[in-house]
Design a protein around this motif. Structure first.
Motif, mmCIF file in Angstrom:
data_model
loop_
_atom_site.group_PDB
_atom_site.id
_atom_site.type_symbol
_atom_site.label_atom_id
_atom_site.label_comp_id
_atom_site.label_asym_id
_atom_site.label_seq_id
_atom_site.Cartn_x
_atom_site.Cartn_y
_atom_site.Cartn_z
ATOM 1 N N ASP A 1 -2.938 5.507 -17.615
ATOM 2 C CA ASP A 1 -3.003 6.218 -18.898
ATOM 3 C C ASP A 1 -1.671 6.804 -19.331
ATOM 4 O OD1 ASP A 1 -2.751 8.193 -17.029
ATOM 5 O OD2 ASP A 1 -4.471 9.390 -17.706
ATOM 6 N N GLY A 2 -0.605 6.544 -18.572
ATOM 7 C CA GLY A 2 0.710 7.059 -18.930
ATOM 8 C C GLY A 2 0.906 8.522 -18.614
ATOM 9 N N ASP A 3 -0.027 9.146 -17.916
ATOM 10 C CA ASP A 3 0.049 10.571 -17.593
ATOM 11 C C ASP A 3 0.036 10.723 -16.080
ATOM 12 O OD1 ASP A 3 -0.105 13.281 -17.344
ATOM 13 O OD2 ASP A 3 -1.954 13.534 -18.489
ATOM 14 N N SER A 4 1.177 11.135 -15.500
ATOM 15 C CA SER A 4 1.277 11.254 -14.045
ATOM 16 C C SER A 4 0.473 12.413 -13.486
ATOM 17 C CB SER A 4 2.748 11.423 -13.629
ATOM 18 O OG SER A 4 3.504 10.295 -13.999
ATOM 19 N N SER A 5 0.019 13.315 -14.352
ATOM 20 C CA SER A 5 -0.762 14.451 -13.862
ATOM 21 C C SER A 5 -2.219 14.082 -13.592
ATOM 22 C CB SER A 5 -0.696 15.610 -14.864
ATOM 23 O OG SER A 5 -1.311 15.249 -16.094
ATOM 24 N N THR A 6 -2.645 12.898 -14.052
ATOM 25 C CA THR A 6 -3.999 12.414 -13.760
ATOM 26 C C THR A 6 -3.898 11.280 -12.756
ATOM 27 O OG1 THR A 6 -3.938 10.810 -15.579
ATOM 28 C CG2 THR A 6 -4.763 13.039 -16.067
ATOM 29 N N ALA A 7 -4.976 11.024 -12.014
ATOM 30 C CA ALA A 7 -4.877 10.024 -10.951
ATOM 31 C C ALA A 7 -6.237 9.467 -10.576
ATOM 32 C CB ALA A 7 -4.220 10.641 -9.715
ATOM 33 N N TRP A 8 -6.216 8.240 -10.052
ATOM 34 C CA TRP A 8 -7.376 7.664 -9.384
ATOM 35 C C TRP A 8 -7.259 7.984 -7.907
ATOM 36 C CZ3 TRP A 8 -7.085 3.615 -5.653
ATOM 37 C CH2 TRP A 8 -8.322 3.142 -5.216
ATOM 38 N N THR A 9 -8.327 8.447 -7.308
ATOM 39 C CA THR A 9 -8.320 8.790 -5.888
ATOM 40 C C THR A 9 -9.335 7.948 -5.140
ATOM 41 O OG1 THR A 9 -9.970 10.554 -6.210
ATOM 42 C CG2 THR A 9 -7.640 11.169 -6.360
ATOM 43 N N THR A 10 -9.017 7.652 -3.909
ATOM 44 C CA THR A 10 -9.979 6.979 -3.044
ATOM 45 C C THR A 10 -10.965 8.021 -2.507
ATOM 46 O OG1 THR A 10 -8.753 7.315 -0.979
ATOM 47 C CG2 THR A 10 -8.136 5.428 -2.330
ATOM 48 N N ARG A 11 -11.929 7.573 -1.773
ATOM 49 C CA ARG A 11 -12.781 8.510 -1.059
ATOM 50 C C ARG A 11 -12.005 9.086 0.118
ATOM 51 N NH1 ARG A 11 -17.883 4.333 -1.171
ATOM 52 N NH2 ARG A 11 -18.499 4.684 -3.338
ATOM 53 N N GLU A 12 -12.547 10.106 0.721
ATOM 54 C CA GLU A 12 -11.919 10.705 1.897
ATOM 55 C C GLU A 12 -12.305 9.923 3.145
ATOM 56 O OE1 GLU A 12 -13.114 14.764 1.988
ATOM 57 O OE2 GLU A 12 -11.665 15.391 0.460
ATOM 58 N N TYR A 13 -11.278 9.636 3.971
ATOM 59 C CA TYR A 13 -11.492 8.950 5.239
ATOM 60 C C TYR A 13 -11.021 9.874 6.358
ATOM 61 C CZ TYR A 13 -12.180 4.856 2.292
ATOM 62 O OH TYR A 13 -12.638 3.985 1.330
ATOM 63 N N TYR A 14 -11.643 9.754 7.510
ATOM 64 C CA TYR A 14 -11.453 10.759 8.548
ATOM 65 C C TYR A 14 -10.814 10.186 9.812
ATOM 66 C CZ TYR A 14 -14.617 13.174 5.407
ATOM 67 O OH TYR A 14 -15.169 13.726 4.290
ATOM 68 N N ARG A 15 -9.948 11.012 10.407
ATOM 69 C CA ARG A 15 -9.324 10.820 11.714
ATOM 70 C C ARG A 15 -8.279 9.723 11.768
ATOM 71 N NH1 ARG A 15 -14.545 12.097 12.794
ATOM 72 N NH2 ARG A 15 -15.191 9.934 12.812
ATOM 73 N N ARG A 16 -8.313 8.734 10.903
ATOM 74 C CA ARG A 16 -7.344 7.641 10.934
ATOM 75 C C ARG A 16 -6.834 7.353 9.531
ATOM 76 N NH1 ARG A 16 -10.012 2.876 14.517
ATOM 77 N NH2 ARG A 16 -8.324 1.761 13.431
ATOM 78 N N ASP A 17 -5.507 7.043 9.445
ATOM 79 C CA ASP A 17 -4.928 6.783 8.129
ATOM 80 C C ASP A 17 -5.236 5.379 7.614
ATOM 81 O OD1 ASP A 17 -3.333 5.291 9.792
ATOM 82 O OD2 ASP A 17 -1.432 6.147 9.128
ATOM 83 N N ASP A 18 -5.744 4.482 8.486
ATOM 84 C CA ASP A 18 -6.079 3.115 8.042
ATOM 85 C C ASP A 18 -7.520 3.070 7.535
ATOM 86 O OD1 ASP A 18 -7.179 3.543 10.522
ATOM 87 O OD2 ASP A 18 -6.782 1.532 11.284
#
Length: 527
Positions: free
Chosen positions: A404-421
């Motif tokens: 949307d051209g606005d860096s203050s807004t974002a798409w986020t993934t769900r939260e994942y736990y204990r591992r970054d993969d």
């Protein structure tokens, strides 16, 4: 007993190195400027007494520092044990001025500060990748050369002189790295403000408010907002700009590489030439009256004399000095003769290449039309979470916020736990971008709201409908542990309608909680 008693000017070490000038005595060691009589060059020599309990740690640290090949660190050339009752470390010698002396009279500009600290951060990124840490970095250990380059002294060895431990075990690596990164931030702060967080480095201490160090822009006017943000993201606990902290030297270097230009120079400042070739900031005329309530700036130390004229400048000067009187007339005559010969030669070549009665057939291919690189518009964007490992979609309602051209807004993934993969649950998740029609894509730029993030970029050449899995696409690039801003440039343009940004490792947003945050995606290509 004074540890310098056994050392004096003219003393030969190992039959090769002659001590010339005592430079300083600090941290239980003495530093000399010496001369290598074999290779005919100046060197630096640092010495500790052989019976000093730190001598072994000092020697081992010196050996460990040789694992770093980056030329910005002064190399260890030799180690001499038990000579004249001392252990000696022989280093390269650099004609340079330490940064604490450079910052004494005044600050550096945004551009110069960024350049110095970018070089510093990039050098330490190389050292940290080799598993070597400084842990006592400060302005006095950073040398600025007359060409603007930097040299760093004391890698690993300075800490060995200040600690009984000379090794960095696995549990200590994160702490050692963070010490270096924080020191880089303090040096950036000092370059911008002339103040040092914590003081005790020959500079005035940084001012504080409610226990927190003020931002550089609060201390000195004209500091670039971009550089101020980088400094705050290193030193802020937490950063005031609500952005993630910079935890590695590589992240600091990448962020500084993307900062903006200087703020405009104060028009009331009368610009004069600076005697310091590594300082490009304006200098007030010392003969002019100072502004009200402001003392004239301190005179700067003549750290570096103006550079000698280059061979080209000397040649031009000789030509100018020789063009006098009759010699000048001869030169003009020679130029006239050359002009006449050039016209005659052009005429003769033109006649020889005159066209015949039949026009030649042009077999060369038509000239290629010049194409410009532009930012492509996005027709639609959807979350991409293919089955069977995925759910088919992930926060689909937020997907449009990433374009949307606005860096203050974002798409986020769900939260994942204990591992970054992604918790080990699946290979990745991402955003599928539809450009509306087939385009020639050359680069993809991604802004993240948290870092580091590892991602890949896929295209779908020849695919007319939205692909269902990464196996239907071609991987064209990627980035491992990207900072908050990253760009993937393709080796050659790829013709595709669909572009996939595929996240494979997510940043830690809270303790053992990992989540991807994509603020903006820009697809560029040839129009």
């Amino acid at each position: 007993m004074d540890q310098t008693a056994a050392l004096c000017s003219g003393l030969m070490l190992s039959g090769r190195y002659r001590l010339d000038d005592l430079i300083k005595e600090s941290g239980g060691a003495v530093t000399w400027k010496a001369y290598d009589t074999v290779l005919d060059r100046p060197v630096g020599v640092q010495a500790v007494r052989a019976d000093d309990r730190r001598a072994t740690a000092f020697m081992l640290a010196a050996g460990r520092s040789t694992a770093v090949s980056d030329p910005r660190f002064l190399r260890v050339l030799d180690i001499i044990e038990g000579d004249h009752g001392h252990t000696f470390l022989v280093r390269e010698w650099a004609r340079a001025v330490s940064l604490d002396h450079v910052l004494g009279p005044s600050t550096l500009t945004n551009t110069r500060s960024t350049h110095v600290v970018l070089e510093l951060a990039d050098a330490f990124a190389q050292a940290h990748e080799a598993g070597v840490y400084h842990r006592h970095l400060r302005p006095a250990t950073v040398l600025v050369k007359d060409n603007g380059g930097i040299r760093i002294i004391g890698l690993a060895t300075d800490h060995a002189l200040r600690s009984a431990h000379h090794d960095v075990d696995d549990a200590d690596v994160g702490y050692a790295e963070q010490l270096d990164v924080e020191a880089i931030g303090k040096i950036l702060y000092a370059c911008l403000t002339g103040r040092y967080p914590g003081g005790d480095e020959g500079l005035a201490p940084a001012p504080r408010e409610h226990g927190r160090v003020l931002r550089p822009r609060q201390v000195r006017a004209g500091v670039s907002p971009d550089v101020d943000t980088v400094c705050d993201r290193i030193l802020g606990r937490p950063p005031r700009h609500h952005r993630p902290s910079l935890r590695t030297a590589r992240d600091v270097a990448l962020e500084l590489a993307m900062t903006g230009d200087d703020s405009p120079v104060d028009p009331e400042v009368q610009v004069a030439s600076s005697p310091d070739v590594f300082r490009h900031d304006p200098v007030r005329d010392l003969h002019a009256d100072p502004p009200p309530a402001v003392n004239p700036p301190k005179p700067r130390p003549a750290a570096l004399a103006p550079p000698p004229p280059t061979p080209l400048e000397r040649g031009v000067s000789k030509v100018k000095s020789s063009t006098k009187g009759s010699e000048r007339k001869l030169i003009w005559l020679a130029l006239a003769v050359i002009a006449v010969l050039s016209v005659t030669l052009t005429f003769m070549v033109g006649r020889a290449s005159a066209p015949s009665d039949e026009p030649p057939v042009d077999d060369s291919p038509p000239a290629e039309v010049s194409r410009s690189v532009v930012d492509f518009g996005v027709d639609s964007v959807t979350s991409f979470d293919p089955r069977p490992d995925g759910d088919g979609e992930e926060n689909p309602g937020q997907a449009k916020l990433a374009v949307d051209g606005d860096s203050s807004t974002a798409w986020t993934t769900r939260e994942y736990y204990r591992r970054d993969d992604l918790g080990g649950l699946k290979d990745g998740v991402g955003l599928l971008i539809d450009l509306g029609r087939v385009r020639d894509v050359t680069a993809v730029q991604v802004e993240f709201g948290a870092a580091p993030t590892s991602f890949r970029v896929y295209s779908a050449p020849g695919v007319a409908k939205p692909p269902k899995n990464t196996s239907d696409m071609v991987r064209v690039g990627g980035y491992t542990d990207a900072p908050t801003g990253a760009s993937v440039s393709l080796s050659q343009p790829t013709t595709t309608r669909y572009v996939l940004v595929w996240l494979t490792r997510l940043p830690e947003v809270d303790t053992d909680i990992f989540q991807g945050v994509v603020s903006e995606v820009t697809v560029r290509g040839l129009e």
